[in-house]
Design a protein around this motif. Structure first.
Motif, PDB file in Angstrom:
ATOM      1  N   LEU A 220     -10.597   0.703   4.686  1.00 25.71           N
ATOM      2  CA  LEU A 220     -11.133   1.420   3.531  1.00 25.71           C
ATOM      3  C   LEU A 220     -10.862   2.913   3.666  1.00 25.71           C
ATOM      4  O   LEU A 220     -10.481   3.581   2.690  1.00 25.71           O
ATOM      5  CB  LEU A 220     -12.639   1.156   3.416  1.00 25.71           C
ATOM      6  CG  LEU A 220     -13.411   1.961   2.383  1.00 25.71           C
ATOM      7  CD1 LEU A 220     -12.859   1.760   0.986  1.00 25.71           C
ATOM      8  CD2 LEU A 220     -14.900   1.598   2.433  1.00 25.71           C
ATOM      9  N   GLN A 221     -11.030   3.438   4.863  1.00 22.80           N
ATOM     10  CA  GLN A 221     -10.799   4.863   5.083  1.00 22.80           C
ATOM     11  C   GLN A 221      -9.326   5.222   4.877  1.00 22.80           C
ATOM     12  O   GLN A 221      -9.004   6.280   4.312  1.00 22.80           O
ATOM     13  CB  GLN A 221     -11.252   5.252   6.490  1.00 22.80           C
ATOM     14  CG  GLN A 221     -12.766   5.193   6.706  1.00 22.80           C
ATOM     15  CD  GLN A 221     -13.308   3.768   6.790  1.00 22.80           C
ATOM     16  OE1 GLN A 221     -12.566   2.828   7.148  1.00 22.80           O
ATOM     17  NE2 GLN A 221     -14.578   3.587   6.470  1.00 22.80           N
ATOM     18  N   ASP A 222      -8.431   4.361   5.333  1.00 27.39           N
ATOM     19  CA  ASP A 222      -6.994   4.596   5.131  1.00 27.39           C
ATOM     20  C   ASP A 222      -6.665   4.658   3.640  1.00 27.39           C
ATOM     21  O   ASP A 222      -5.921   5.545   3.191  1.00 27.39           O
ATOM     22  CB  ASP A 222      -6.165   3.471   5.771  1.00 27.39           C
ATOM     23  CG  ASP A 222      -6.270   3.422   7.278  1.00 27.39           C
ATOM     24  OD1 ASP A 222      -6.524   4.471   7.896  1.00 27.39           O
ATOM     25  OD2 ASP A 222      -6.094   2.317   7.830  1.00 27.39           O
ATOM     26  N   ILE A 223      -7.200   3.722   2.901  1.00 31.12           N
ATOM     27  CA  ILE A 223      -6.894   3.646   1.471  1.00 31.12           C
ATOM     28  C   ILE A 223      -7.468   4.851   0.740  1.00 31.12           C
ATOM     29  O   ILE A 223      -6.826   5.436  -0.134  1.00 31.12           O
ATOM     30  CB  ILE A 223      -7.433   2.322   0.897  1.00 31.12           C
ATOM     31  CG1 ILE A 223      -6.664   1.136   1.502  1.00 31.12           C
ATOM     32  CG2 ILE A 223      -7.325   2.299  -0.623  1.00 31.12           C
ATOM     33  CD1 ILE A 223      -7.269  -0.205   1.203  1.00 31.12           C
ATOM     34  N   ALA A 224      -8.682   5.243   1.118  1.00 32.58           N
ATOM     35  CA  ALA A 224      -9.288   6.422   0.503  1.00 32.58           C
ATOM     36  C   ALA A 224      -8.437   7.660   0.772  1.00 32.58           C
ATOM     37  O   ALA A 224      -8.259   8.508  -0.117  1.00 32.58           O
ATOM     38  CB  ALA A 224     -10.701   6.619   1.035  1.00 32.58           C
ATOM     39  N   ALA A 225      -7.902   7.767   1.987  1.00 30.41           N
ATOM     40  CA  ALA A 225      -7.089   8.924   2.346  1.00 30.41           C
ATOM     41  C   ALA A 225      -5.793   8.993   1.538  1.00 30.41           C
ATOM     42  O   ALA A 225      -5.206  10.077   1.384  1.00 30.41           O
ATOM     43  CB  ALA A 225      -6.768   8.898   3.842  1.00 30.41           C
ATOM     44  N   LEU A 226      -5.348   7.859   1.003  1.00 25.18           N
ATOM     45  CA  LEU A 226      -4.138   7.831   0.173  1.00 25.18           C
ATOM     46  C   LEU A 226      -4.415   8.292  -1.258  1.00 25.18           C
ATOM     47  O   LEU A 226      -3.471   8.434  -2.045  1.00 25.18           O
ATOM     48  CB  LEU A 226      -3.554   6.420   0.162  1.00 25.18           C
ATOM     49  CG  LEU A 226      -2.998   5.909   1.487  1.00 25.18           C
ATOM     50  CD1 LEU A 226      -2.612   4.439   1.378  1.00 25.18           C
ATOM     51  CD2 LEU A 226      -1.787   6.743   1.917  1.00 25.18           C
ATOM     52  N   GLY A 227      -5.681   8.505  -1.584  1.00 23.78           N
ATOM     53  CA  GLY A 227      -6.016   8.992  -2.913  1.00 23.78           C
ATOM     54  C   GLY A 227      -6.458   7.938  -3.900  1.00 23.78           C
ATOM     55  O   GLY A 227      -6.662   8.228  -5.084  1.00 23.78           O
ATOM     56  N   VAL A 228      -6.614   6.690  -3.431  1.00 22.57           N
ATOM     57  CA  VAL A 228      -7.099   5.607  -4.301  1.00 22.57           C
ATOM     58  C   VAL A 228      -8.578   5.854  -4.593  1.00 22.57           C
ATOM     59  O   VAL A 228      -9.345   6.214  -3.702  1.00 22.57           O
ATOM     60  CB  VAL A 228      -6.901   4.240  -3.621  1.00 22.57           C
ATOM     61  CG1 VAL A 228      -7.610   3.133  -4.384  1.00 22.57           C
ATOM     62  CG2 VAL A 228      -5.416   3.944  -3.484  1.00 22.57           C
ATOM     63  N   ARG A 229      -8.978   5.651  -5.840  1.00 22.36           N
ATOM     64  CA  ARG A 229     -10.362   5.912  -6.220  1.00 22.36           C
ATOM     65  C   ARG A 229     -11.236   4.669  -6.098  1.00 22.36           C
ATOM     66  O   ARG A 229     -12.428   4.774  -5.836  1.00 22.36           O
ATOM     67  CB  ARG A 229     -10.399   6.451  -7.652  1.00 22.36           C
ATOM     68  CG  ARG A 229     -11.749   6.982  -8.114  1.00 22.36           C
ATOM     69  CD  ARG A 229     -12.294   8.113  -7.232  1.00 22.36           C
ATOM     70  NE  ARG A 229     -11.352   9.160  -6.988  1.00 22.36           N
ATOM     71  CZ  ARG A 229     -11.096  10.183  -7.814  1.00 22.36           C
ATOM     72  NH1 ARG A 229     -11.705  10.241  -8.977  1.00 22.36           N
ATOM     73  NH2 ARG A 229     -10.238  11.129  -7.475  1.00 22.36           N
ATOM     74  N   ARG A 230     -10.666   3.478  -6.317  1.00 19.49           N
ATOM     75  CA  ARG A 230     -11.486   2.271  -6.224  1.00 19.49           C
ATOM     76  C   ARG A 230     -10.632   1.097  -5.749  1.00 19.49           C
ATOM     77  O   ARG A 230      -9.427   1.051  -5.998  1.00 19.49           O
ATOM     78  CB  ARG A 230     -12.163   1.947  -7.556  1.00 19.49           C
ATOM     79  CG  ARG A 230     -11.210   1.735  -8.684  1.00 19.49           C
ATOM     80  CD  ARG A 230     -11.911   1.541 -10.027  1.00 19.49           C
ATOM     81  NE  ARG A 230     -11.386   0.364 -10.704  1.00 19.49           N
ATOM     82  CZ  ARG A 230     -11.720  -0.010 -11.940  1.00 19.49           C
ATOM     83  NH1 ARG A 230     -12.610   0.665 -12.622  1.00 19.49           N
ATOM     84  NH2 ARG A 230     -11.189  -1.092 -12.469  1.00 19.49           N
ATOM     85  N   ILE A 231     -11.283   0.151  -5.066  1.00 21.19           N
ATOM     86  CA  ILE A 231     -10.613  -1.007  -4.489  1.00 21.19           C
ATOM     87  C   ILE A 231     -11.295  -2.257  -5.023  1.00 21.19           C
ATOM     88  O   ILE A 231     -12.503  -2.437  -4.861  1.00 21.19           O
ATOM     89  CB  ILE A 231     -10.713  -0.999  -2.952  1.00 21.19           C
ATOM     90  CG1 ILE A 231     -10.110   0.292  -2.382  1.00 21.19           C
ATOM     91  CG2 ILE A 231     -10.041  -2.234  -2.360  1.00 21.19           C
ATOM     92  CD1 ILE A 231     -10.473   0.534  -0.927  1.00 21.19           C
ATOM     93  N   SER A 232     -10.534  -3.122  -5.674  1.00 23.32           N
ATOM     94  CA  SER A 232     -11.090  -4.395  -6.137  1.00 23.32           C
ATOM     95  C   SER A 232     -10.493  -5.537  -5.320  1.00 23.32           C
ATOM     96  O   SER A 232      -9.436  -5.395  -4.699  1.00 23.32           O
ATOM     97  CB  SER A 232     -10.841  -4.596  -7.629  1.00 23.32           C
ATOM     98  OG  SER A 232      -9.461  -4.586  -7.927  1.00 23.32           O
ATOM     99  N   LEU A 233     -11.189  -6.672  -5.340  1.00 26.62           N
ATOM    100  CA  LEU A 233     -10.788  -7.821  -4.527  1.00 26.62           C
ATOM    101  C   LEU A 233     -10.213  -8.956  -5.358  1.00 26.62           C
ATOM    102  O   LEU A 233      -9.787  -9.973  -4.808  1.00 26.62           O
ATOM    103  CB  LEU A 233     -11.992  -8.320  -3.713  1.00 26.62           C
ATOM    104  CG  LEU A 233     -12.710  -7.264  -2.856  1.00 26.62           C
ATOM    105  CD1 LEU A 233     -13.843  -7.910  -2.084  1.00 26.62           C
ATOM    106  CD2 LEU A 233     -11.741  -6.554  -1.928  1.00 26.62           C
ATOM    107  N   GLY A 234     -10.199  -8.806  -6.685  1.00 28.96           N
ATOM    108  CA  GLY A 234      -9.640  -9.843  -7.547  1.00 28.96           C
ATOM    109  C   GLY A 234     -10.329 -11.175  -7.329  1.00 28.96           C
ATOM    110  O   GLY A 234     -11.554 -11.256  -7.235  1.00 28.96           O
ATOM    111  N   GLY A 235      -9.554 -12.221  -7.227  1.00 30.13           N
ATOM    112  CA  GLY A 235     -10.109 -13.553  -7.005  1.00 30.13           C
ATOM    113  C   GLY A 235     -10.318 -13.898  -5.546  1.00 30.13           C
ATOM    114  O   GLY A 235     -10.624 -15.053  -5.224  1.00 30.13           O
ATOM    115  N   ALA A 236     -10.196 -12.903  -4.634  1.00 28.78           N
ATOM    116  CA  ALA A 236     -10.208 -13.211  -3.208  1.00 28.78           C
ATOM    117  C   ALA A 236     -11.537 -13.802  -2.740  1.00 28.78           C
ATOM    118  O   ALA A 236     -11.560 -14.731  -1.926  1.00 28.78           O
ATOM    119  CB  ALA A 236      -9.873 -11.960  -2.400  1.00 28.78           C
TER     120      ALA A 236
END
Length: 276
Positions: A220-236
């Motif tokens: 999560l920290q890596d993704i946030a550092a890339l500038g992504v604002r939100r992370i969804s999981l879809g149908g996972a």
């Protein structure tokens, strides 16, 4: 359409604030129970999953009608105190005007955001032509604006999801969707750091949603550092639940053994969870 009640207004305002800074996880429950469980885990917002909804009804993804989808969204929006982002497929319309009508109907369910994707459903041309996709997104934007609803519009470029992994075309589409009024941009199926960086750069400040549908070396920290604002999981999460069901029943079907029930949650724990 009816005016939103105070609770819906609160949820929509809270969801908009979440997009102002930082990065948050937007998990995807498929029924009331999974929604309430995720609220208890401390998540700040939820998103519906068209696939999870369809599977719970014994249907493939994409085979749920507009009315059934509206009924599901209304149920999910009322299930918790959290804002709900709606997976609204391609907008449920053959024309932009029909998309606008469907979006208008969806606004009455209590949702805080909805997404419109550009997949066509056709095997030989899985993506809609860009101008057609833009017109459909503009119709959704106009429907939201006419209703003066504080609902976020998510523009989805489905390239990587439908087997057309053309990053340049993905970026071109996302830029066009932002210009057409999308508040959030989403390219499900991108996975590499380079792809994510390219999408965030193309978004040019518009919040980006990243789909994480399985294990990834990125945190999560890596993704946030890339500038992504939100992370969804879809149908996972729905797939994980179905995986648990399959693993529990497989030994019984194949060998007449009940070993697959070892990881089952305790009934008392579930009763306590939902009692409170």
């Amino acid at each position: 359409m009816t005016a939103p009640d105070a609770d819906t207004v609160r949820k929509r305002a809270a969801f908009r604030r979440l997009h102002a800074q930082g990065c948050f996880v937007l998990p995807n429950p498929w029924d009331v129970g999974s929604a309430r469980y995720l609220q208890r885990q401390g998540f700040q917002a939820l998103a519906s999953t068209s696939a999870g909804c369809a599977w719970s009804e014994g249907r493939p993804d994409g085979a749920v009608s507009l009315q059934a989808t509206l009924d599901h969204l209304r149920l999910m929006a009322a299930a918790t105190d959290l804002p709900l982002n709606a997976d609204f497929g391609d907008g449920f319309g053959a024309t932009p005007n029909e998309v606008g009508q469907a979006v208008t109907a969806a606004l009455d369910t209590g949702l805080a955001a909805l997404s419109i994707e550009d997949a066509s459903g056709l095997a030989d041309a899985p993506l809609r032509p860009l101008e057609e996709a833009v017109q459909r997104l503009r119709a959704a934007r106009a429907a939201i604006d006419r209703a003066a609803a504080d609902v976020l519009l998510v523009g989805r470029a489905e390239n990587f999801f439908v087997g057309v992994p053309d990053l340049d075309d993905t970026l071109r589409r996302l830029r066009a969707y932002a210009a057409a009024g999308a508040d959030v941009l989403y390219a499900p199926g991108i996975t590499t750091v380079e792809q994510i960086q390219a999408v965030v750069a193309a978004a040019d400040g518009t919040p980006v949603n990243l789909l994480v549908g399985g294990p990834t070396p990125l945190t999560l920290q890596d993704i946030a550092a890339l500038g992504v604002r939100r992370i969804s999981l879809g149908g996972a999460l729905a797939r994980a639940a179905w995986g648990g069901l399959m693993q529990a029943t497989d030994p019984l079907v194949r060998e007449g053994r009940f070993d697959g029930l070892q990881q089952a949650a305790a009934g008392a724990a579930l009763n306590d969870l939902f009692r409170s």
